[in-house]
Design an enzyme around this catalytic site. Structure first.
Site, PDB file in Angstrom:
ATOM      1  N   ASP A  89       0.929  -1.161   0.104  1.00 21.54           N
ATOM      2  CA  ASP A  89       0.121   0.085   0.132  1.00 21.54           C
ATOM      3  C   ASP A  89       0.901   0.976  -0.285  1.00 21.54           C
ATOM      4  O   ASP A  89       1.459   1.616   1.136  1.00 21.54           O
ATOM      5  CB  ASP A  89      -0.726  -0.053   1.498  1.00 21.54           C
ATOM      6  CG  ASP A  89      -1.993  -1.020   0.765  1.00 21.54           C
ATOM      7  OD1 ASP A  89      -1.796  -2.005   0.178  1.00 21.54           O
ATOM      8  OD2 ASP A  89      -3.287  -0.983   2.216  1.00 21.54           O
ATOM      9  N   LYS A 151      -6.711   3.449  -3.238  1.00 21.36           N
ATOM     10  CA  LYS A 151      -7.480   3.779  -1.422  1.00 21.36           C
ATOM     11  C   LYS A 151      -7.337   5.094  -0.968  1.00 21.36           C
ATOM     12  O   LYS A 151      -6.642   5.711  -1.996  1.00 21.36           O
ATOM     13  CB  LYS A 151      -6.283   2.789  -0.421  1.00 21.36           C
ATOM     14  CG  LYS A 151      -6.404   3.045   0.666  1.00 21.36           C
ATOM     15  CD  LYS A 151      -5.212   2.207   1.645  1.00 21.36           C
ATOM     16  CE  LYS A 151      -4.862   1.888   2.940  1.00 21.36           C
ATOM     17  NZ  LYS A 151      -3.736   1.124   3.737  1.00 21.36           N
ATOM     18  N   LYS A 180      -9.759   0.040  -2.313  1.00 17.32           N
ATOM     19  CA  LYS A 180     -10.725   0.298  -0.835  1.00 17.32           C
ATOM     20  C   LYS A 180     -10.395   1.043   0.350  1.00 17.32           C
ATOM     21  O   LYS A 180      -9.512   2.612  -0.566  1.00 17.32           O
ATOM     22  CB  LYS A 180      -8.168  -0.469   0.409  1.00 17.32           C
ATOM     23  CG  LYS A 180      -8.155  -1.193   0.810  1.00 17.32           C
ATOM     24  CD  LYS A 180      -7.058  -0.758   1.713  1.00 17.32           C
ATOM     25  CE  LYS A 180      -6.567  -1.392   3.318  1.00 17.32           C
ATOM     26  NZ  LYS A 180      -5.348  -1.935   3.642  1.00 17.32           N
TER      27      LYS A 180
END
Length: 213
Positions: A89, A151, A180
């Site tokens: 991430d 995300k 996400k």
């Protein structure tokens, strides 16, 4: 719905200890969460702690500001994978996005993508700092670079995931990437609202509370 399989069980606080990390790994095994998400110094510990489970190892890169050099991000990502990370991430360079230096933003993401071939890459765009147009642009660049997910948030800035941002991001990436939602999701109701509006994964430190309702 197997809500537990949406959860990246997360502990990214600066004062997290090895004992804290082991505890969330035990919780991830017990609740069968999708992954455990940690800072890169704990990647190998999480890998070892989860070796007899289906939970994935998720490591953050360039976290939480996204303002480190591109080479540093790529090196951190490469090292995390060597240490056992299944998913990365990364945080985009938010300042460069806001000044419309899209070439820099693209090369920054691409360098991490190139360092993470064969692994899942999620690009954190930090929605609370962006206009809707900037959110769209960040998603478009992420998709262009081959990101698997976009995300919403680090959880360390001025705000977390919002339903309207999840919807905007999903509309932008369509079927080219997943979304996400992370930051400030503390209840089952909040998690379900994110999923209903397009979230494919939930990043949360409150995973147990979410699944237990």
């Amino acid at each position: 719905m197997e809500l537990n399989k949406y959860i990246d069980h997360t502990l990214l606080k600066a004062d997290a200890t090895s004992a804290d990390i082991k505890k969330i790994c035990d919780e991830a095994i017990k609740y069968d969460f999708k992954s455990v998400c940690v800072n890169s110094c704990y990647t190998s510990l999480v890998k070892k702690s989860l070796e007899n489970s289906s939970a994935l190892v998720c490591t953050v890169v360039g976290f939480p500001l996204g303002a480190m050099s591109t080479k540093s991000k790529a090196f951190e990502a490469k090292t995390a994978i060597e240490d056992g990370a299944d998913e990365i991430d990364m945080v985009i360079n938010i300042g460069k996005l806001k000044e419309k230096d899209y070439d820099y933003v693209e090369k920054d993401i691409q360098a991490v993508r190139d360092a993470t071939k064969g692994k899942v890459l999620k690009v954190i765009i930090e929605t609370c700092l962006l206009t809707d147009e900037e959110k769209k642009k960040a998603c478009e660049i992420s998709v262009k670079c081959g990101a698997d997910f976009v995300k919403t948030s680090t959880g360390f800035s001025t705000g977390g995931a919002k339903v309207e941002d999840v919807k905007l991001m999903k509309d932008t990436v369509a079927d080219k990437a997943m979304v996400k939602a992370s930051g400030g999701i503390h209840s089952r109701e909040e998690a379900l609202a994110m999923i209903e509006n397009g979230a494919d994964r939930i990043g949360a430190s409150s995973g147990i509370k979410i699944v237990e309702g």
